[in-house]
Design a protein around this motif. Structure first.
Motif, PDB file in Angstrom:
ATOM      1  N   PRO A 231       0.829  -1.212   0.000  1.00 47.46           N
ATOM      2  CA  PRO A 231       0.000   0.000   0.000  1.00 47.46           C
ATOM      3  C   PRO A 231       0.862   1.261   0.000  1.00 47.46           C
ATOM      4  CG  PRO A 231      -0.077  -1.126   2.136  1.00 47.46           C
ATOM      5  CD  PRO A 231       0.589  -2.054   1.182  1.00 47.46           C
ATOM      6  N   GLU A 232       0.420   2.218  -0.781  1.00 49.16           N
ATOM      7  CA  GLU A 232       1.153   3.478  -0.904  1.00 49.16           C
ATOM      8  C   GLU A 232       0.742   4.444   0.197  1.00 49.16           C
ATOM      9  OE1 GLU A 232       0.346   4.996  -4.714  1.00 49.16           O
ATOM     10  OE2 GLU A 232       1.061   3.226  -5.800  1.00 49.16           O
ATOM     11  N   GLY A 233       1.686   5.241   0.634  1.00 49.46           N
ATOM     12  CA  GLY A 233       1.422   6.266   1.630  1.00 49.46           C
ATOM     13  C   GLY A 233       1.079   7.594   0.974  1.00 49.46           C
ATOM     14  N   PRO A 234       0.785   8.595   1.767  1.00 49.58           N
ATOM     15  CA  PRO A 234       0.473   9.916   1.198  1.00 49.58           C
ATOM     16  C   PRO A 234       1.742  10.621   0.730  1.00 49.58           C
ATOM     17  CG  PRO A 234       0.456  10.030   3.582  1.00 49.58           C
ATOM     18  CD  PRO A 234       0.696   8.590   3.241  1.00 49.58           C
ATOM     19  N   GLU A 235       1.546  11.637  -0.071  1.00 49.48           N
ATOM     20  CA  GLU A 235       2.673  12.445  -0.506  1.00 49.48           C
ATOM     21  C   GLU A 235       3.168  13.332   0.643  1.00 49.48           C
ATOM     22  OE1 GLU A 235       2.389  13.239  -5.214  1.00 49.48           O
ATOM     23  OE2 GLU A 235       0.940  14.337  -4.016  1.00 49.48           O
ATOM     24  N   MET A 236       4.490  13.468   0.703  1.00 44.87           N
ATOM     25  CA  MET A 236       5.070  14.300   1.758  1.00 44.87           C
ATOM     26  C   MET A 236       4.893  15.775   1.434  1.00 44.87           C
ATOM     27  SD  MET A 236       8.652  12.450   2.716  1.00 44.87           S
ATOM     28  CE  MET A 236       8.742  10.699   3.069  1.00 44.87           C
ATOM     29  N   ARG A 237       4.688  16.551   2.486  1.00 46.64           N
ATOM     30  CA  ARG A 237       4.558  17.997   2.327  1.00 46.64           C
ATOM     31  C   ARG A 237       5.423  18.699   3.371  1.00 46.64           C
ATOM     32  NH1 ARG A 237      -1.791  19.011   2.143  1.00 46.64           N
ATOM     33  NH2 ARG A 237      -1.875  16.993   3.209  1.00 46.64           N
ATOM     34  N   VAL A 238       6.046  19.788   2.942  1.00 51.61           N
ATOM     35  CA  VAL A 238       6.912  20.580   3.813  1.00 51.61           C
ATOM     36  C   VAL A 238       6.117  21.766   4.323  1.00 51.61           C
ATOM     37  CG1 VAL A 238       9.109  21.800   3.999  1.00 51.61           C
ATOM     38  CG2 VAL A 238       8.883  19.874   2.436  1.00 51.61           C
ATOM     39  N   VAL A 239       6.139  21.967   5.645  1.00 51.38           N
ATOM     40  CA  VAL A 239       5.390  23.052   6.283  1.00 51.38           C
ATOM     41  C   VAL A 239       6.392  24.037   6.869  1.00 51.38           C
ATOM     42  CG1 VAL A 239       3.617  23.658   7.960  1.00 51.38           C
ATOM     43  CG2 VAL A 239       3.565  21.407   6.848  1.00 51.38           C
ATOM     44  N   PRO A 240       6.623  25.186   6.235  1.00 47.46           N
ATOM     45  CA  PRO A 240       7.513  26.196   6.825  1.00 47.46           C
ATOM     46  C   PRO A 240       6.788  26.976   7.923  1.00 47.46           C
ATOM     47  CG  PRO A 240       6.713  26.968   4.712  1.00 47.46           C
ATOM     48  CD  PRO A 240       6.126  25.594   4.902  1.00 47.46           C
ATOM     49  N   ASP A 270      -5.472  14.110  10.796  1.00 44.29           N
ATOM     50  CA  ASP A 270      -6.527  14.856  10.105  1.00 44.29           C
ATOM     51  C   ASP A 270      -6.568  16.323  10.521  1.00 44.29           C
ATOM     52  OD1 ASP A 270      -7.221  14.216  12.655  1.00 44.29           O
ATOM     53  OD2 ASP A 270      -9.340  13.811  12.208  1.00 44.29           O
ATOM     54  N   VAL A 271      -5.980  16.660  11.681  1.00 48.71           N
ATOM     55  CA  VAL A 271      -5.931  18.065  12.098  1.00 48.71           C
ATOM     56  C   VAL A 271      -5.089  18.874  11.118  1.00 48.71           C
ATOM     57  CG1 VAL A 271      -5.219  19.642  13.937  1.00 48.71           C
ATOM     58  CG2 VAL A 271      -6.269  17.434  14.506  1.00 48.71           C
ATOM     59  N   LEU A 272      -3.927  18.351  10.757  1.00 48.46           N
ATOM     60  CA  LEU A 272      -3.084  19.041   9.786  1.00 48.46           C
ATOM     61  C   LEU A 272      -3.679  18.993   8.385  1.00 48.46           C
ATOM     62  CD1 LEU A 272       0.492  17.919  10.903  1.00 48.46           C
ATOM     63  CD2 LEU A 272      -0.584  20.142  11.215  1.00 48.46           C
ATOM     64  N   GLU A 273      -4.332  17.900   8.044  1.00 50.39           N
ATOM     65  CA  GLU A 273      -4.920  17.812   6.703  1.00 50.39           C
ATOM     66  C   GLU A 273      -6.073  18.795   6.533  1.00 50.39           C
ATOM     67  OE1 GLU A 273      -5.961  13.766   6.238  1.00 50.39           O
ATOM     68  OE2 GLU A 273      -3.925  13.099   5.710  1.00 50.39           O
ATOM     69  N   ARG A 274      -6.828  19.054   7.599  1.00 51.42           N
ATOM     70  CA  ARG A 274      -7.891  20.055   7.491  1.00 51.42           C
ATOM     71  C   ARG A 274      -7.321  21.468   7.400  1.00 51.42           C
ATOM     72  NH1 ARG A 274     -10.421  16.981  11.628  1.00 51.42           N
ATOM     73  NH2 ARG A 274      -9.766  18.574  13.137  1.00 51.42           N
ATOM     74  N   LEU A 275      -6.263  21.728   8.148  1.00 56.37           N
ATOM     75  CA  LEU A 275      -5.655  23.069   8.095  1.00 56.37           C
ATOM     76  C   LEU A 275      -4.899  23.306   6.795  1.00 56.37           C
ATOM     77  CD1 LEU A 275      -4.251  23.432  11.734  1.00 56.37           C
ATOM     78  CD2 LEU A 275      -6.173  24.669  10.740  1.00 56.37           C
ATOM     79  N   LEU A 276      -4.257  22.258   6.276  1.00 54.99           N
ATOM     80  CA  LEU A 276      -3.389  22.407   5.103  1.00 54.99           C
ATOM     81  C   LEU A 276      -3.796  21.406   4.035  1.00 54.99           C
ATOM     82  CD1 LEU A 276       0.006  22.624   7.030  1.00 54.99           C
ATOM     83  CD2 LEU A 276      -1.351  24.533   6.173  1.00 54.99           C
ATOM     84  N   PRO A 277      -4.898  21.650   3.328  1.00 55.07           N
ATOM     85  CA  PRO A 277      -5.240  20.750   2.205  1.00 55.07           C
ATOM     86  C   PRO A 277      -4.248  20.934   1.064  1.00 55.07           C
ATOM     87  CG  PRO A 277      -6.730  22.617   2.293  1.00 55.07           C
ATOM     88  CD  PRO A 277      -5.888  22.716   3.519  1.00 55.07           C
ATOM     89  N   SER A 279      -4.765  21.801  -1.863  1.00 49.55           N
ATOM     90  CA  SER A 279      -4.999  22.999  -2.672  1.00 49.55           C
ATOM     91  C   SER A 279      -4.265  24.215  -2.126  1.00 49.55           C
ATOM     92  CB  SER A 279      -6.501  23.291  -2.724  1.00 49.55           C
ATOM     93  OG  SER A 279      -7.010  23.477  -1.403  1.00 49.55           O
ATOM     94  N   ILE A 280      -3.934  24.211  -0.833  1.00 54.07           N
ATOM     95  CA  ILE A 280      -3.202  25.330  -0.220  1.00 54.07           C
ATOM     96  C   ILE A 280      -1.718  25.017  -0.139  1.00 54.07           C
ATOM     97  CG2 ILE A 280      -2.925  26.658   1.913  1.00 54.07           C
ATOM     98  CD1 ILE A 280      -5.882  26.409   2.389  1.00 54.07           C
ATOM     99  N   LEU A 281      -1.381  23.835   0.335  1.00 57.90           N
ATOM    100  CA  LEU A 281       0.021  23.421   0.455  1.00 57.90           C
ATOM    101  C   LEU A 281       0.255  22.276  -0.524  1.00 57.90           C
ATOM    102  CD1 LEU A 281       2.638  23.954   2.061  1.00 57.90           C
ATOM    103  CD2 LEU A 281       1.940  22.134   3.623  1.00 57.90           C
ATOM    104  N   VAL A 282       0.825  22.598  -1.684  1.00 56.89           N
ATOM    105  CA  VAL A 282       1.022  21.618  -2.747  1.00 56.89           C
ATOM    106  C   VAL A 282       2.250  20.768  -2.430  1.00 56.89           C
ATOM    107  CG1 VAL A 282       1.372  21.333  -5.230  1.00 56.89           C
ATOM    108  CG2 VAL A 282       0.000  23.234  -4.369  1.00 56.89           C
ATOM    109  N   PRO A 283       2.179  19.451  -2.560  1.00 58.40           N
ATOM    110  CA  PRO A 283       3.372  18.620  -2.340  1.00 58.40           C
ATOM    111  C   PRO A 283       4.442  18.920  -3.385  1.00 58.40           C
ATOM    112  CG  PRO A 283       1.364  17.296  -2.286  1.00 58.40           C
ATOM    113  CD  PRO A 283       0.979  18.643  -2.795  1.00 58.40           C
ATOM    114  N   PRO A 284       5.691  19.053  -2.994  1.00 63.68           N
ATOM    115  CA  PRO A 284       6.759  19.332  -3.977  1.00 63.68           C
ATOM    116  C   PRO A 284       7.056  18.109  -4.823  1.00 63.68           C
ATOM    117  CG  PRO A 284       7.695  19.025  -1.799  1.00 63.68           C
ATOM    118  CD  PRO A 284       6.202  18.995  -1.619  1.00 63.68           C
TER     119      PRO A 284
END
Length: 400
Positions: A231-240, A270-277, A279-284
């Motif tokens: 199973p694949e995991g989610p894409e990583m995202r960097v939060v500055p 899900d707390v971070l996913e709701r704050l940073l979807p 569409s707002i924080l695009v995975p690099p």
């Protein structure tokens, strides 16, 4: 009006002064430079979202994590003090507390810059190895990388002797992949310490997309594809998070926290996913993709039409090119290149002459000092004759 005074070169004093000023002057120029296609910039996150993420940190990092780190530091300090007193033969009354139990929430967190980079590298290597196994399955290679050599220079794998301990040991479950990497990037100095983090995340996300393409081919061409597909995991995202390292360190209970990551298995993800979807924080991601990794080496001699094509060949990755970005570098250049070169050569000649004169003067001073020393050793010209005459007079007085 008298004519202007001329110099031996045929130029007037005013013309020569202008030439010197022109040779020393610079002009502003703009040079075009191609940007690195593999460079990944830091994502832009508004200040209010950074504040919201910081306010939600107690849900991601519960208070028992801070209590655990503080208690562990206190126990470690007490042990050091007791050992130091026992070493010097002093009586100690320091009570050593039992180390606190590790909270379960730490299994879903990666704290510290070094640990975060290790987790990113491990995730990239694991994903690349899984893709290598899937590519070998499509190529018809029956051996697995555990029984063959991944590189021609690697030593052959030796079968491990089965012992009672290894037989009784239970297989460890692989760690969950990272989902968010949070970095107070403006608090870290120098910035070169954290510059690889966006590149690591972009590499992982690019490999994750290639893994999804390979998984489709494996499901349609390879029997029993569940042996190769995980199973694949989610894409990583960097939060500055800006210059907020002090608040993060206080929440964690450590002195400094340059970076930390949240795994996909975290209960409060899900707390971070709701704050940073997304569409707002695009995975690099990287725009340029590499060929699928494989353990089989294939030699292309140019006669591709005559070579038989295998039925289960791995699909070729789509060719993607990065967008062309030209950066303007503002710098300076000499206004008169030939004049600047002539001026520099004249300065070199002048310094060379000055050094030669200085060496000659030093040599003359040393020669004079050496001559004075030799004269002092020899004494006056008639001193030796006077000493001989004095000795003869003493001898004559003794005989008389």
């Amino acid at each position: 009006m008298p004519p202007a005074a001329t110099l031996p070169g045929g130029q007037t004093i005013r013309q020569q002064t202008k030439a010197k000023d022109r040779a020393s002057a610079d002009r502003n120029v703009v040079k075009a430079v191609l940007s690195n296609p593999l460079a990944v910039p830091w994502p832009s996150l508004p200040n209010h979202l950074q504040t919201s993420v910081l306010a939600a940190l107690p849900q991601i990092i519960p208070p028992e994590v801070s209590d655990y780190h503080v208690s562990r530091a206190r126990c470690s300090r007490a042990v050091k003090v007791r050992r130091k007193k026992e070493k010097h033969g002093k009586e100690t009354t320091v009570a050593i507390e039992e180390p606190p139990a590790k909270p379960a929430s730490l299994d879903h967190l990666v704290l510290g810059l070094n640990e975060t980079i290790k987790a990113l590298e491990h995730g990239i290597d694991d994903l690349r190895l899984r893709m290598m196994v899937m590519t070998d399955a499509l190529e018809g290679v029956t051996q697995t990388p555990a029984t063959t050599r991944l590189l021609p220079t690697a030593p052959p794998a030796q079968p491990e002797a089965e012992t009672e301990a290894s037989a009784a040991a239970e297989p460890t479950t692989p760690a969950s992949p990272l989902a968010f990497v949070l970095v107070p990037h403006l608090s870290v100095s120098p910035m070169a310490l954290i510059e690889p983090l966006p590149t690591y995340c972009a590499t992982y996300n690019t490999l994750l997309r290639q893994h999804a393409q390979l998984a489709k081919a494996v499901r349609s061409r390879v029997p029993r594809p569940d042996r190769y597909i995980r199973p694949e995991g989610p894409e990583m995202r960097v939060v500055p998070l800006g210059a907020r390292e002090a608040e993060i360190a206080a929440t964690v209970g450590l002195r400094r926290v340059a970076a930390f990551a949240v795994r996909a298995s975290h209960p409060a993800l899900d707390v971070l996913e709701r704050l940073l979807p997304q569409s707002i924080l695009v995975p690099p991601r990287h725009s340029i993709t590499l060929p699928f990794p494989t353990t089989t080496l294939r030699v292309h001699d140019g006669d591709a039409a005559a070579a038989p094509k295998p039925k289960t060949a791995a699909p070729l990755p789509p060719i993607n090119y990065s967008a062309l970005h030209i950066k303007a570098v503002h710098t300076t250049a000499p206004l008169d290149t030939n004049g600047r070169k002539a001026k520099r050569m004249a300065e070199v000649r002048t310094k060379r002459i000055q050094k030669r004169d200085h060496r000659r003067k030093e040599r003359e001073v040393q020669e004079r000092a050496f001559g004075k020393e030799l004269k002092g050793r020899k004494g006056k010209p008639g001193a030796r004759a006077e000493r001989i005459a004095a000795k003869k007079a003493q001898v004559m007085d003794v005989d008389a």
